[in-house]
Design an enzyme around this catalytic site. Structure first.
Site, PDB file in Angstrom:
ATOM      1  N   ASP A 131       0.820  -1.209   0.000  1.00 17.58           N
ATOM      2  CA  ASP A 131       0.000   0.000   0.000  1.00 17.58           C
ATOM      3  C   ASP A 131       0.860   1.269   0.000  1.00 17.58           C
ATOM      4  O   ASP A 131       1.881   1.315   0.681  1.00 17.58           O
ATOM      5  CB  ASP A 131      -0.860  -0.032   1.271  1.00 17.58           C
ATOM      6  CG  ASP A 131      -2.182   0.647   1.060  1.00 17.58           C
ATOM      7  OD1 ASP A 131      -2.510   0.954  -0.093  1.00 17.58           O
ATOM      8  OD2 ASP A 131      -2.887   0.892   2.050  1.00 17.58           O
TER       9      ASP A 131
HETATM   10  C1  FPP Z   1       4.950  -8.145 -11.464  1.00 24.36           C
HETATM   11  C2  FPP Z   1       4.690  -7.438 -10.207  1.00 24.36           C
HETATM   12  C3  FPP Z   1       4.765  -8.213  -8.983  1.00 24.36           C
HETATM   13  C4  FPP Z   1       4.423  -6.098 -10.176  1.00 24.36           C
HETATM   14  C5  FPP Z   1       4.061  -5.370  -8.957  1.00 24.36           C
HETATM   15  C6  FPP Z   1       4.141  -3.884  -9.153  1.00 24.36           C
HETATM   16  C7  FPP Z   1       3.498  -3.160  -7.992  1.00 24.36           C
HETATM   17  C8  FPP Z   1       4.385  -2.513  -6.989  1.00 24.36           C
HETATM   18  C9  FPP Z   1       2.158  -3.148  -7.887  1.00 24.36           C
HETATM   19  C10 FPP Z   1       1.412  -2.453  -6.780  1.00 24.36           C
HETATM   20  C11 FPP Z   1      -0.054  -2.391  -7.139  1.00 24.36           C
HETATM   21  C12 FPP Z   1      -0.911  -1.606  -6.233  1.00 24.36           C
HETATM   22  C13 FPP Z   1      -2.260  -1.317  -6.776  1.00 24.36           C
HETATM   23  C14 FPP Z   1      -0.508  -1.199  -5.005  1.00 24.36           C
HETATM   24  C15 FPP Z   1      -1.281  -0.346  -4.074  1.00 24.36           C
HETATM   25  O1  FPP Z   1      -0.741   0.995  -4.064  1.00 24.36           O
HETATM   26  P1  FPP Z   1      -1.674   2.160  -4.575  1.00 24.36           P
HETATM   27  O2  FPP Z   1      -1.532   2.268  -6.057  1.00 24.36           O
HETATM   28  O3  FPP Z   1      -3.079   1.863  -4.111  1.00 24.36           O
HETATM   29  O4  FPP Z   1      -1.107   3.462  -3.894  1.00 24.36           O
HETATM   30  P2  FPP Z   1      -1.873   4.332  -2.765  1.00 24.36           P
HETATM   31  O5  FPP Z   1      -2.140   3.398  -1.617  1.00 24.36           O
HETATM   32  O6  FPP Z   1      -0.885   5.416  -2.415  1.00 24.36           O
HETATM   33  O7  FPP Z   1      -3.120   4.878  -3.387  1.00 24.36           O
END
Ligand code: FPP
Length: 248
Positions: free
Chosen positions: A13
Protein backbone atom coordinates in the site's frame (compact mmCIF):
# COMPACT_ATOMS: atom_id res chain seq x y z
CA UNK A 1 15.21 -15.72 18.06
CA UNK A 2 12.34 -18.15 17.43
CA UNK A 3 10.44 -20.06 14.75
CA UNK A 4 10.86 -18.80 11.22
CA UNK A 5 7.64 -17.96 9.39
CA UNK A 6 6.95 -20.35 6.57
CA UNK A 7 4.88 -17.86 4.60
CA UNK A 8 4.83 -14.05 4.48
CA UNK A 9 2.27 -12.11 2.44
CA UNK A 10 2.50 -8.44 1.51
CA UNK A 11 -0.14 -5.78 0.82
CA UNK A 12 1.87 -3.14 -1.01
CA UNK A 13 0.00 0.00 0.00
CA UNK A 14 1.08 3.59 -0.64
CA UNK A 15 2.74 3.64 -4.09
CA UNK A 16 0.75 6.60 -5.46
CA UNK A 17 1.16 8.51 -2.18
CA UNK A 18 4.92 7.95 -2.44
CA UNK A 19 4.95 9.42 -5.97
CA UNK A 20 2.94 12.42 -4.75
CA UNK A 21 5.19 12.92 -1.72
CA UNK A 22 8.29 13.04 -3.94
CA UNK A 23 6.63 14.96 -6.81
CA UNK A 24 7.22 12.09 -9.22
CA UNK A 25 5.27 11.56 -12.44
CA UNK A 26 2.17 9.31 -12.44
CA UNK A 27 3.11 5.65 -12.38
CA UNK A 28 6.60 6.22 -10.96
CA UNK A 29 5.46 5.13 -7.48
CA UNK A 30 4.58 1.66 -8.77
CA UNK A 31 7.95 1.39 -10.56
CA UNK A 32 9.83 2.19 -7.34
CA UNK A 33 7.37 -0.15 -5.60
CA UNK A 34 8.62 -2.99 -7.75
CA UNK A 35 12.18 -2.37 -6.45
CA UNK A 36 10.80 -2.85 -2.94
CA UNK A 37 9.25 -6.15 -4.11
CA UNK A 38 12.68 -7.39 -5.21
CA UNK A 39 14.29 -6.40 -1.87
CA UNK A 40 11.59 -8.14 0.15
CA UNK A 41 11.86 -11.29 -1.97
CA UNK A 42 15.64 -11.35 -1.41
CA UNK A 43 15.25 -10.87 2.35
CA UNK A 44 12.64 -13.64 2.56
CA UNK A 45 14.49 -16.22 0.49
CA UNK A 46 17.90 -15.43 2.09
CA UNK A 47 16.41 -15.91 5.55
CA UNK A 48 14.71 -19.17 4.54
CA UNK A 49 11.06 -18.06 4.31
CA UNK A 50 9.94 -20.45 1.60
CA UNK A 51 6.58 -18.95 0.64
CA UNK A 52 5.96 -15.34 -0.32
CA UNK A 53 2.70 -13.86 -1.60
CA UNK A 54 2.16 -10.36 -2.96
CA UNK A 55 -1.11 -8.55 -3.66
CA UNK A 56 -0.24 -6.99 -7.02
CA UNK A 57 -3.67 -6.11 -8.44
CA UNK A 58 -7.15 -6.60 -6.99
CA UNK A 59 -10.35 -7.02 -8.98
CA UNK A 60 -11.40 -3.64 -7.50
CA UNK A 61 -8.30 -2.02 -9.03
CA UNK A 62 -9.97 -2.42 -12.47
CA UNK A 63 -12.22 0.48 -11.34
CA UNK A 64 -9.26 2.92 -11.45
CA UNK A 65 -8.85 5.25 -14.44
CA UNK A 66 -8.20 3.43 -17.74
CA UNK A 67 -4.77 5.19 -17.96
CA UNK A 68 -3.72 3.89 -14.54
CA UNK A 69 -4.97 0.36 -15.23
CA UNK A 70 -3.13 0.39 -18.57
CA UNK A 71 0.11 1.64 -17.01
CA UNK A 72 -0.08 -0.94 -14.18
CA UNK A 73 -0.72 -3.74 -16.68
CA UNK A 74 2.23 -2.65 -18.83
CA UNK A 75 4.48 -2.56 -15.77
CA UNK A 76 3.21 -5.96 -14.72
CA UNK A 77 3.86 -7.48 -18.15
CA UNK A 78 7.39 -6.04 -18.27
CA UNK A 79 8.20 -7.30 -14.75
CA UNK A 80 6.63 -10.72 -15.32
CA UNK A 81 8.83 -11.13 -18.38
CA UNK A 82 11.85 -10.09 -16.27
CA UNK A 83 11.00 -12.77 -13.68
CA UNK A 84 12.03 -15.60 -15.98
CA UNK A 85 15.29 -14.05 -17.22
CA UNK A 86 18.47 -15.93 -16.21
CA UNK A 87 19.74 -13.58 -13.51
CA UNK A 88 16.37 -12.92 -11.90
CA UNK A 89 15.71 -13.51 -8.20
CA UNK A 90 13.33 -16.29 -9.16
CA UNK A 91 16.10 -18.24 -10.88
CA UNK A 92 18.78 -17.44 -8.28
CA UNK A 93 16.62 -18.87 -5.46
CA UNK A 94 14.86 -21.64 -7.40
CA UNK A 95 11.42 -20.10 -6.98
CA UNK A 96 8.26 -21.51 -8.51
CA UNK A 97 5.93 -18.67 -9.54
CA UNK A 98 2.15 -18.87 -9.42
CA UNK A 99 -0.28 -16.22 -10.61
CA UNK A 100 -3.27 -16.38 -8.33
CA UNK A 101 -6.67 -14.90 -9.10
CA UNK A 102 -9.31 -14.73 -11.80
CA UNK A 103 -6.77 -14.67 -14.65
CA UNK A 104 -9.54 -14.56 -17.28
CA UNK A 105 -10.01 -10.90 -16.33
CA UNK A 106 -6.47 -9.98 -17.47
CA UNK A 107 -5.69 -8.66 -20.92
CA UNK A 108 -4.34 -11.36 -23.23
CA UNK A 109 -0.67 -10.21 -23.31
CA UNK A 110 -0.50 -10.10 -19.48
CA UNK A 111 -2.28 -13.43 -19.12
CA UNK A 112 0.04 -15.07 -21.64
CA UNK A 113 3.12 -13.60 -19.91
CA UNK A 114 1.82 -14.97 -16.59
CA UNK A 115 1.25 -18.41 -18.11
CA UNK A 116 4.76 -18.39 -19.61
CA UNK A 117 6.29 -17.48 -16.23
CA UNK A 118 4.35 -20.26 -14.46
CA UNK A 119 5.46 -22.79 -17.09
CA UNK A 120 9.09 -21.61 -17.10
CA UNK A 121 9.39 -21.98 -13.30
CA UNK A 122 7.27 -25.14 -12.93
CA UNK A 123 10.32 -27.29 -12.14
CA UNK A 124 11.65 -24.97 -9.41
CA UNK A 125 11.01 -26.39 -5.97
CA UNK A 126 13.08 -24.50 -3.39
CA UNK A 127 10.55 -21.71 -2.77
CA UNK A 128 7.21 -20.32 -3.96
CA UNK A 129 6.13 -16.86 -5.05
CA UNK A 130 2.38 -16.33 -5.43
CA UNK A 131 1.44 -13.15 -7.24
CA UNK A 132 -2.20 -12.23 -6.66
CA UNK A 133 -3.61 -10.48 -9.73
CA UNK A 134 -7.26 -9.89 -10.60
CA UNK A 135 -7.73 -11.30 -7.10
CA UNK A 136 -10.13 -10.77 -4.24
CA UNK A 137 -10.77 -13.22 -1.44
CA UNK A 138 -14.52 -13.19 -1.89
CA UNK A 139 -14.11 -14.04 -5.58
CA UNK A 140 -11.71 -16.85 -4.63
CA UNK A 141 -14.20 -18.31 -2.13
CA UNK A 142 -17.18 -18.13 -4.52
CA UNK A 143 -15.07 -19.75 -7.25
CA UNK A 144 -13.94 -22.53 -4.89
CA UNK A 145 -17.55 -23.27 -3.86
CA UNK A 146 -18.70 -23.32 -7.50
CA UNK A 147 -15.88 -25.67 -8.52
CA UNK A 148 -16.61 -27.95 -5.52
CA UNK A 149 -20.30 -28.19 -6.52
CA UNK A 150 -19.38 -28.89 -10.16
CA UNK A 151 -16.99 -31.64 -9.06
CA UNK A 152 -19.67 -33.29 -6.89
CA UNK A 153 -22.16 -33.19 -9.78
CA UNK A 154 -19.57 -34.58 -12.24
CA UNK A 155 -18.73 -37.45 -9.91
CA UNK A 156 -22.45 -38.20 -9.31
CA UNK A 157 -21.85 -38.27 -5.56
CA UNK A 158 -24.76 -39.72 -3.62
CA UNK A 159 -24.20 -37.28 -0.75
CA UNK A 160 -23.28 -34.00 -2.40
CA UNK A 161 -22.24 -32.27 0.81
CA UNK A 162 -19.58 -29.57 0.43
CA UNK A 163 -16.90 -30.05 3.07
CA UNK A 164 -14.04 -27.84 4.22
CA UNK A 165 -11.49 -29.99 2.35
CA UNK A 166 -13.42 -29.54 -0.92
CA UNK A 167 -13.32 -25.75 -0.66
CA UNK A 168 -9.66 -25.70 0.41
CA UNK A 169 -8.71 -27.92 -2.53
CA UNK A 170 -10.28 -25.47 -4.98
CA UNK A 171 -8.83 -22.28 -3.49
CA UNK A 172 -6.47 -20.38 -5.84
CA UNK A 173 -4.09 -20.19 -2.84
CA UNK A 174 -4.00 -23.98 -2.39
CA UNK A 175 -0.46 -23.64 -3.80
CA UNK A 176 0.92 -22.48 -0.43
CA UNK A 177 0.31 -23.04 3.30
CA UNK A 178 -1.66 -20.34 5.15
CA UNK A 179 0.39 -17.17 5.78
CA UNK A 180 2.06 -16.67 9.17
CA UNK A 181 2.49 -12.93 8.69
CA UNK A 182 0.72 -10.35 6.52
CA UNK A 183 2.63 -7.08 6.20
CA UNK A 184 0.55 -4.11 5.02
CA UNK A 185 2.39 -0.83 4.59
CA UNK A 186 1.17 2.77 5.07
CA UNK A 187 -0.18 2.05 8.56
CA UNK A 188 -3.42 0.46 7.33
CA UNK A 189 -4.54 -2.46 9.50
CA UNK A 190 -7.22 -3.78 7.15
CA UNK A 191 -7.15 -6.84 4.91
CA UNK A 192 -9.09 -5.27 1.98
CA UNK A 193 -10.37 -8.59 0.65
CA UNK A 194 -6.94 -10.29 0.71
CA UNK A 195 -6.48 -13.88 1.98
CA UNK A 196 -9.56 -13.64 4.25
CA UNK A 197 -9.97 -17.43 4.34
CA UNK A 198 -6.27 -18.13 4.91
CA UNK A 199 -5.54 -15.47 7.54
CA UNK A 200 -7.55 -16.87 10.48
CA UNK A 201 -4.41 -17.29 12.65
CA UNK A 202 -2.12 -14.89 10.87
CA UNK A 203 -0.10 -12.11 12.52
CA UNK A 204 -0.88 -8.73 10.91
CA UNK A 205 1.89 -6.12 10.92
CA UNK A 206 1.30 -2.62 9.54
CA UNK A 207 4.33 -0.31 9.58
CA UNK A 208 3.53 3.33 8.81
CA UNK A 209 5.98 3.60 5.87
CA UNK A 210 4.70 3.70 2.30
CA UNK A 211 5.41 0.53 0.28
CA UNK A 212 8.41 1.90 -1.73
CA UNK A 213 10.00 2.92 1.61
CA UNK A 214 9.85 -0.51 3.24
CA UNK A 215 13.27 -1.83 4.22
CA UNK A 216 15.18 -4.49 6.14
CA UNK A 217 14.36 -3.05 9.57
CA UNK A 218 10.58 -3.26 8.93
CA UNK A 219 10.99 -6.78 7.65
CA UNK A 220 13.03 -7.91 10.69
CA UNK A 221 10.71 -6.13 13.11
CA UNK A 222 7.73 -7.98 11.62
CA UNK A 223 9.51 -11.30 12.13
CA UNK A 224 10.61 -10.49 15.70
CA UNK A 225 7.05 -9.46 16.61
CA UNK A 226 5.67 -12.61 15.03
CA UNK A 227 8.14 -14.69 17.10
CA UNK A 228 7.24 -12.81 20.31
CA UNK A 229 3.49 -13.43 19.78
CA UNK A 230 4.17 -17.01 18.78
CA UNK A 231 6.11 -17.79 21.97
CA UNK A 232 3.50 -15.92 24.07
CA UNK A 233 0.72 -18.08 22.59
CA UNK A 234 2.80 -21.24 23.11
CA UNK A 235 3.46 -20.28 26.77
CA UNK A 236 -0.26 -19.59 27.33
CA UNK A 237 -1.02 -22.98 25.74
CA UNK A 238 1.47 -24.74 28.04
CA UNK A 239 0.02 -22.99 31.13
CA UNK A 240 -3.51 -24.08 30.16
CA UNK A 241 -2.25 -27.63 29.54
CA UNK A 242 -0.78 -27.74 33.09
CA UNK A 243 -4.00 -26.35 34.58
CA UNK A 244 -6.05 -29.01 32.76
CA UNK A 245 -3.63 -31.77 33.86
CA UNK A 246 -3.94 -30.54 37.46
CA UNK A 247 -7.71 -31.05 37.19
CA UNK A 248 -8.63 -27.38 36.92
C1 FPP B 1 4.95 -8.15 -11.46
C2 FPP B 1 4.69 -7.44 -10.21
C3 FPP B 1 4.76 -8.21 -8.98
C4 FPP B 1 4.42 -6.10 -10.18
C5 FPP B 1 4.06 -5.37 -8.96
C6 FPP B 1 4.14 -3.88 -9.15
C7 FPP B 1 3.50 -3.16 -7.99
C8 FPP B 1 4.38 -2.51 -6.99
C9 FPP B 1 2.16 -3.15 -7.89
C10 FPP B 1 1.41 -2.45 -6.78
C11 FPP B 1 -0.05 -2.39 -7.14
C12 FPP B 1 -0.91 -1.61 -6.23
C13 FPP B 1 -2.26 -1.32 -6.78
C14 FPP B 1 -0.51 -1.20 -5.01
C15 FPP B 1 -1.28 -0.35 -4.07
O1 FPP B 1 -0.74 0.99 -4.06
P1 FPP B 1 -1.67 2.16 -4.57
O2 FPP B 1 -1.53 2.27 -6.06
O3 FPP B 1 -3.08 1.86 -4.11
O4 FPP B 1 -1.11 3.46 -3.89
P2 FPP B 1 -1.87 4.33 -2.76
O5 FPP B 1 -2.14 3.40 -1.62
O6 FPP B 1 -0.88 5.42 -2.41
O7 FPP B 1 -3.12 4.88 -3.39
Amino acid sequence: MGPLPNHIAFIMDGNRRYAKKLNLIDGAGHKVGFLAVTSMLKFCYELGVRNVTIYAFSIDNFKRSPEEVQSLMELMQEKIEGLIKDESIVNCYGVRVYFVGNLKLLSEPVRLAAERAMLATAKNSKAVLSICVAYTSTNEIVNAVEESVEEKIEHHESEPLIKLVDIEKHMYMAVAPDPDIIIRTSGEARLSNFLLWQSAFCYLYSPSVLWPEIGLRHFLWAILNFQRHHSYLNKKGEQLQHLLQDGF
